[in-house]
Scaffold this active site. Sequence first.
Site, PDB file in Angstrom:
ATOM      1  N   THR A   1      47.378  46.115 -38.526  1.00  0.00           N
ATOM      2  CA  THR A   1      48.561  45.593 -37.822  1.00  0.00           C
ATOM      3  C   THR A   1      48.486  44.075 -37.802  1.00  0.00           C
ATOM      4  O   THR A   1      47.544  43.489 -37.285  1.00  0.00           O
ATOM      5  CB  THR A   1      48.638  46.135 -36.379  1.00  0.00           C
ATOM      6  OG1 THR A   1      47.405  45.861 -35.715  1.00  0.00           O
ATOM      7  CG2 THR A   1      48.863  47.638 -36.380  1.00  0.00           C
TER       8      THR A   1
ATOM      9  N   GLU B   1      19.086  56.693 -27.231  1.00  0.00           N
ATOM     10  CA  GLU B   1      19.908  56.046 -26.194  1.00  0.00           C
ATOM     11  C   GLU B   1      20.470  57.087 -25.217  1.00  0.00           C
ATOM     12  O   GLU B   1      20.458  56.883 -23.995  1.00  0.00           O
ATOM     13  CB  GLU B   1      21.036  55.277 -26.882  1.00  0.00           C
ATOM     14  CG  GLU B   1      21.998  54.541 -25.982  1.00  0.00           C
ATOM     15  CD  GLU B   1      23.130  53.926 -26.794  1.00  0.00           C
ATOM     16  OE1 GLU B   1      24.299  54.219 -26.496  1.00  0.00           O
ATOM     17  OE2 GLU B   1      22.843  53.154 -27.749  1.00  0.00           O
TER      18      GLU B   1
ATOM     19  N   LYS C   1      20.479  54.639 -37.301  1.00  0.00           N
ATOM     20  CA  LYS C   1      21.379  54.286 -36.192  1.00  0.00           C
ATOM     21  C   LYS C   1      21.752  55.528 -35.384  1.00  0.00           C
ATOM     22  O   LYS C   1      21.848  55.485 -34.148  1.00  0.00           O
ATOM     23  CB  LYS C   1      22.648  53.614 -36.740  1.00  0.00           C
ATOM     24  CG  LYS C   1      23.728  53.324 -35.684  1.00  0.00           C
ATOM     25  CD  LYS C   1      23.222  52.418 -34.567  1.00  0.00           C
ATOM     26  CE  LYS C   1      24.321  51.797 -33.726  1.00  0.00           C
ATOM     27  NZ  LYS C   1      25.270  52.672 -33.104  1.00  0.00           N
TER      28      LYS C   1
ATOM     29  N   LYS D   1      30.807  60.183 -28.310  1.00  0.00           N
ATOM     30  CA  LYS D   1      31.553  59.979 -29.549  1.00  0.00           C
ATOM     31  C   LYS D   1      30.979  60.741 -30.730  1.00  0.00           C
ATOM     32  O   LYS D   1      31.498  60.658 -31.830  1.00  0.00           O
ATOM     33  CB  LYS D   1      31.633  58.486 -29.873  1.00  0.00           C
ATOM     34  CG  LYS D   1      32.548  57.724 -28.906  1.00  0.00           C
ATOM     35  CD  LYS D   1      32.773  56.302 -29.369  1.00  0.00           C
ATOM     36  CE  LYS D   1      33.817  55.615 -28.510  1.00  0.00           C
ATOM     37  NZ  LYS D   1      34.044  54.219 -28.924  1.00  0.00           N
TER      38      LYS D   1
ATOM     39  N   GLY E   1      34.739  44.233 -34.262  1.00  0.00           N
ATOM     40  CA  GLY E   1      35.066  43.479 -35.468  1.00  0.00           C
ATOM     41  C   GLY E   1      35.281  42.014 -35.178  1.00  0.00           C
ATOM     42  O   GLY E   1      34.739  41.131 -35.865  1.00  0.00           O
TER      43      GLY E   1
ATOM     44  N   HIS F   1      18.785  56.350 -33.272  1.00  0.00           N
ATOM     45  CA  HIS F   1      18.783  55.315 -32.220  1.00  0.00           C
ATOM     46  C   HIS F   1      19.726  55.738 -31.095  1.00  0.00           C
ATOM     47  O   HIS F   1      19.386  55.654 -29.908  1.00  0.00           O
ATOM     48  CB  HIS F   1      19.214  53.976 -32.827  1.00  0.00           C
ATOM     49  CG  HIS F   1      19.676  52.945 -31.842  1.00  0.00           C
ATOM     50  ND1 HIS F   1      20.897  53.033 -31.190  1.00  0.00           N
ATOM     51  CD2 HIS F   1      19.102  51.804 -31.401  1.00  0.00           C
ATOM     52  CE1 HIS F   1      21.041  51.995 -30.386  1.00  0.00           C
ATOM     53  NE2 HIS F   1      19.963  51.226 -30.498  1.00  0.00           N
ATOM     54  N   ASN F   2      20.922  56.194 -31.454  1.00  0.00           N
ATOM     55  CA  ASN F   2      21.890  56.602 -30.433  1.00  0.00           C
ATOM     56  C   ASN F   2      21.429  57.849 -29.694  1.00  0.00           C
ATOM     57  O   ASN F   2      21.683  57.995 -28.498  1.00  0.00           O
ATOM     58  CB  ASN F   2      23.258  56.844 -31.073  1.00  0.00           C
ATOM     59  CG  ASN F   2      23.971  55.543 -31.403  1.00  0.00           C
ATOM     60  OD1 ASN F   2      23.345  54.502 -31.573  1.00  0.00           O
ATOM     61  ND2 ASN F   2      25.279  55.591 -31.504  1.00  0.00           N
TER      62      ASN F   2
ATOM     63  N   ARG G   1       9.394  90.058 -33.602  1.00  0.00           N
ATOM     64  CA  ARG G   1      10.140  89.948 -34.862  1.00  0.00           C
ATOM     65  C   ARG G   1       9.657  90.977 -35.875  1.00  0.00           C
ATOM     66  O   ARG G   1      10.454  91.556 -36.619  1.00  0.00           O
ATOM     67  CB  ARG G   1      10.014  88.529 -35.445  1.00  0.00           C
ATOM     68  CG  ARG G   1      10.690  87.459 -34.592  1.00  0.00           C
ATOM     69  CD  ARG G   1      10.516  86.059 -35.182  1.00  0.00           C
ATOM     70  NE  ARG G   1      11.342  85.895 -36.371  1.00  0.00           N
ATOM     71  CZ  ARG G   1      10.881  85.638 -37.585  1.00  0.00           C
ATOM     72  NH1 ARG G   1       9.567  85.533 -37.791  1.00  0.00           N
ATOM     73  NH2 ARG G   1      11.706  85.498 -38.605  1.00  0.00           N
TER      74      ARG G   1
ATOM     75  N   SER H   1      24.062  47.895 -33.667  1.00  0.00           N
ATOM     76  CA  SER H   1      23.878  48.240 -32.259  1.00  0.00           C
ATOM     77  C   SER H   1      23.843  46.995 -31.390  1.00  0.00           C
ATOM     78  O   SER H   1      23.325  45.961 -31.792  1.00  0.00           O
ATOM     79  CB  SER H   1      22.588  49.028 -32.046  1.00  0.00           C
ATOM     80  OG  SER H   1      22.421  49.316 -30.668  1.00  0.00           O
TER      81      SER H   1
ATOM     82  N   ALA I   1      39.205  45.230 -34.096  1.00  0.00           N
ATOM     83  CA  ALA I   1      38.972  45.686 -32.725  1.00  0.00           C
ATOM     84  C   ALA I   1      37.885  44.777 -32.145  1.00  0.00           C
ATOM     85  O   ALA I   1      37.426  43.850 -32.815  1.00  0.00           O
ATOM     86  CB  ALA I   1      38.554  47.146 -32.712  1.00  0.00           C
TER      87      ALA I   1
ATOM     88  N   HIS J   1       9.457  91.360 -39.966  1.00  0.00           N
ATOM     89  CA  HIS J   1       9.438  89.980 -40.448  1.00  0.00           C
ATOM     90  C   HIS J   1       8.035  89.484 -40.786  1.00  0.00           C
ATOM     91  O   HIS J   1       7.889  88.351 -41.261  1.00  0.00           O
ATOM     92  CB  HIS J   1      10.093  89.052 -39.412  1.00  0.00           C
ATOM     93  CG  HIS J   1      11.573  89.257 -39.285  1.00  0.00           C
ATOM     94  ND1 HIS J   1      12.450  88.993 -40.301  1.00  0.00           N
ATOM     95  CD2 HIS J   1      12.326  89.726 -38.252  1.00  0.00           C
ATOM     96  CE1 HIS J   1      13.686  89.267 -39.909  1.00  0.00           C
ATOM     97  NE2 HIS J   1      13.637  89.722 -38.663  1.00  0.00           N
TER      98      HIS J   1
ATOM     99  N   ARG K   1      25.817  65.769 -20.638  1.00  0.00           N
ATOM    100  CA  ARG K   1      27.178  65.212 -20.780  1.00  0.00           C
ATOM    101  C   ARG K   1      28.201  66.333 -20.907  1.00  0.00           C
ATOM    102  O   ARG K   1      29.302  66.246 -20.351  1.00  0.00           O
ATOM    103  CB  ARG K   1      27.247  64.272 -21.989  1.00  0.00           C
ATOM    104  CG  ARG K   1      26.415  63.020 -21.825  1.00  0.00           C
ATOM    105  CD  ARG K   1      26.842  61.935 -22.789  1.00  0.00           C
ATOM    106  NE  ARG K   1      25.886  60.826 -22.795  1.00  0.00           N
ATOM    107  CZ  ARG K   1      26.106  59.672 -23.408  1.00  0.00           C
ATOM    108  NH1 ARG K   1      27.223  59.465 -24.069  1.00  0.00           N
ATOM    109  NH2 ARG K   1      25.192  58.714 -23.383  1.00  0.00           N
TER     110      ARG K   1
ATOM    111  N   ALA L   1      34.993  55.864 -37.702  1.00  0.00           N
ATOM    112  CA  ALA L   1      34.244  56.692 -38.649  1.00  0.00           C
ATOM    113  C   ALA L   1      35.063  57.881 -39.117  1.00  0.00           C
ATOM    114  O   ALA L   1      35.991  58.330 -38.439  1.00  0.00           O
ATOM    115  CB  ALA L   1      32.945  57.171 -38.004  1.00  0.00           C
TER     116      ALA L   1
END
Length: 468
Positions: free
Chosen positions: A34, A189, A182, A261, A14, A185-186, A446, A128, A11, A452, A288, A76
């Site tokens: 493919t 981001e 990572k 994602k 890659g 990091h995202n 509580r 990244s 892809a 508690h 989002r 993934a």
Amino acid sequence: MAQSFGLIGLAVMGENLVLNIERNGFPLAVYNRTAAKTDEFMAQRAQGKNIKPTYTLEEFVQSLDRPRKIMIMVKAGSPVDATIDQLVPLLEEGDMIIDGGNSLYTDTDRRVQALESTGLRFIGMGVSGGEEGALNGPSLMPGGTRAAYEEIEPIVTKIAAQVDDGPCVTYIGPSGAGHYVKMVHNGIEYGDMQLIAEAYDLLKNTLGLGHEQLHEVFSEWNQTDELNSFLIEITANIFTKMDEDTGLALVEVIQDAAGQKGTGRWTVATALELGVSIPTIIAAVNARIMSSIKQERVMASKQLVGPTGKYDGDTKAFITKIRDALYCSKICSYAQGMALLGTASQAFSYDLNLSETARIWKGGCIIRAGFLNKIKQAFKDDPQLPNLLLAPEFKQTILDRQDAWREVLMVSAKLGVPVPAFSASLDYFDSYRRDRLPQNLTQAQRDYFGAHTFERTDKPGTFHAEWF
């Protein structure tokens, strides 16, 4: 002659990594599920380069120097496991698989354990920088055994982005450490992008700035020490792209429903599990999700009314205040991400170097920004720094700008403009700076309904009261 490196999955990411690796002096073999994709790549972008196409995994493996180094760039989850399962019977002791996708760190933990125990090597490496980074130099976050990292170090240090203090790659830590870093990091981001979106919303809808003015504002911000960054730079550029069909700025005809994602959600989940507060990143993920229910929001907009109107003060001064609010909020977002990494490092025995982590984000990656130098230095000066907000420079920055930050939130509330990440960041700052929070009442509740127990401020021990 055998090739020194192999890559599976052609892809865009890659392909670009292949071209980067070959350009830096390492001949490759490539394989894609493919064959047509392999042929297309070889006929176009790979033409004339030291890249060998292969059409079966057996041919691919046999074309590589031993010990083999194979990078897989596939989706993934189960596709990674399927590719590994097909490769393993073809490999020999000492051969290495590198997963360069956005895998969940627990999957990488499992794969490192399973493969290293059979005499193979496995590295989970965060990559990244998107398409451009992959081609010209990404930020790389490899995790696994140190011995495995040392084998690929000559390659990754050449293909990574190069900044003033070295290549944007370092040994992150054992097991799934690379993919964990990572993932966070995202998450940072996500926070960064949401904060920029909220600044844009305020500039456009409370001040009435058009696309040319927005371009000017973000371009100016990108020239400052505080906000100079890849995301601010591309935001400025976005406002110059016109739509041929409508004559409007293209951004204005893009549907306001953002995709994701999974790495942002994973960051939120691990923070909840580890008990680390990351409200800015959570707000960004929620934003989002809220954006995705577009039809429902359109319906609600016809029934639920709120304030309308524009800001009636000094426009230029308010633009500066939005800039200050953006920077203060951004500091909080990074502070949350680094605090999460610090806690995870102890919980999972990653032994992360947070100064080095900030350093390798200075180039190649999506969150690359000028102020990462200051973050690098803060953790270099004090490796045990509990929170970035306590680093002298960042502490003073927020103290100097907090009045502007608060005014931006007051105006947003008054005019009905949602700023969830700005708000979450200020809440984080105000909560962190308070020596006493109202959770004494929470503990009383509580204990009242569930026995508690609670601790007291005046003497040690655990207590329970008869409330009724």
